[in-house]
Design a protein around this motif. Structure first.
Motif, PDB file in Angstrom:
ATOM      1  N   VAL A   5       0.838  -1.201   0.000  1.00 25.27           N
ATOM      2  CA  VAL A   5       0.000   0.000   0.000  1.00 25.27           C
ATOM      3  C   VAL A   5       0.875   1.254   0.000  1.00 25.27           C
ATOM      4  O   VAL A   5       0.602   2.220  -0.718  1.00 25.27           O
ATOM      5  N   LYS A   6       1.923   1.224   0.782  1.00 26.64           N
ATOM      6  CA  LYS A   6       2.862   2.352   0.843  1.00 26.64           C
ATOM      7  C   LYS A   6       3.470   2.612  -0.531  1.00 26.64           C
ATOM      8  O   LYS A   6       3.530   3.753  -0.989  1.00 26.64           O
TER       9      LYS A   6
ATOM     10  N   PHE B 293       1.328   6.503  -6.884  1.00 27.18           N
ATOM     11  CA  PHE B 293       0.196   7.377  -7.227  1.00 27.18           C
ATOM     12  C   PHE B 293       0.578   8.836  -7.100  1.00 27.18           C
ATOM     13  O   PHE B 293       0.294   9.641  -8.005  1.00 27.18           O
ATOM     14  N   LEU B 294       1.226   9.196  -6.011  1.00 26.10           N
ATOM     15  CA  LEU B 294       1.626  10.597  -5.818  1.00 26.10           C
ATOM     16  C   LEU B 294       2.662  11.020  -6.838  1.00 26.10           C
ATOM     17  O   LEU B 294       2.618  12.146  -7.342  1.00 26.10           O
TER      18      LEU B 294
ATOM     19  N   SER C 111       1.544  14.695 -13.751  1.00 26.14           N
ATOM     20  CA  SER C 111       0.473  15.040 -14.686  1.00 26.14           C
ATOM     21  C   SER C 111       0.012  16.480 -14.529  1.00 26.14           C
ATOM     22  O   SER C 111      -0.707  16.992 -15.359  1.00 26.14           O
ATOM     23  N   ASP C 112       0.404  17.150 -13.446  1.00 22.30           N
ATOM     24  CA  ASP C 112       0.007  18.558 -13.242  1.00 22.30           C
ATOM     25  C   ASP C 112       0.822  19.424 -14.096  1.00 22.30           C
ATOM     26  O   ASP C 112       1.274  19.955 -14.746  1.00 22.30           O
TER      27      ASP C 112
END
Length: 93
Positions: A78-79, A85-86, A92-93
């Motif tokens: 999960v980590k 994801f981050l 993408s920004d």
């Protein structure tokens, strides 16, 4: 409204989301699911121990040990998913 509609409306100044309520609902549902999954996992490990012929203190010790190992593995997965994801989101920004 679906997820795509929400994403489209995020830049609309008149679109409001009660973030406090959203966070509480997500936390409550996640906690409920996590508790139930933990109980199912423990029962499965207990069944494996019974099939192996272990019972009593030995089985309890093995269940606790195996449960901790699985939780540590899931936590690290999960980590890593969160980091990925981050990382992807910031590019993408």
């Amino acid at each position: 409204m679906n997820f795509d509609d929400i994403l489209k409306n995020l830049n609309d100044p008149e679109f409001n989301i009660n973030t406090n309520l959203l966070i509480i609902e997500v936390f409550a549902k996640t906690s409920f699911i996590n508790y139930n999954l933990a109980q199912v996992l423990k029962q499965q490990i207990e069944l494996k121990e019974l099939i192996k012929g272990n019972s009593g203190q030995e089985a309890e010790s093995n269940v606790a040990s195996e449960f901790d190992k699985i939780n540590q593995k899931v936590y690290s997965l999960v980590k890593q998913d969160l980091i990925d994801f981050l990382d992807t989101s910031s590019k993408s920004d």
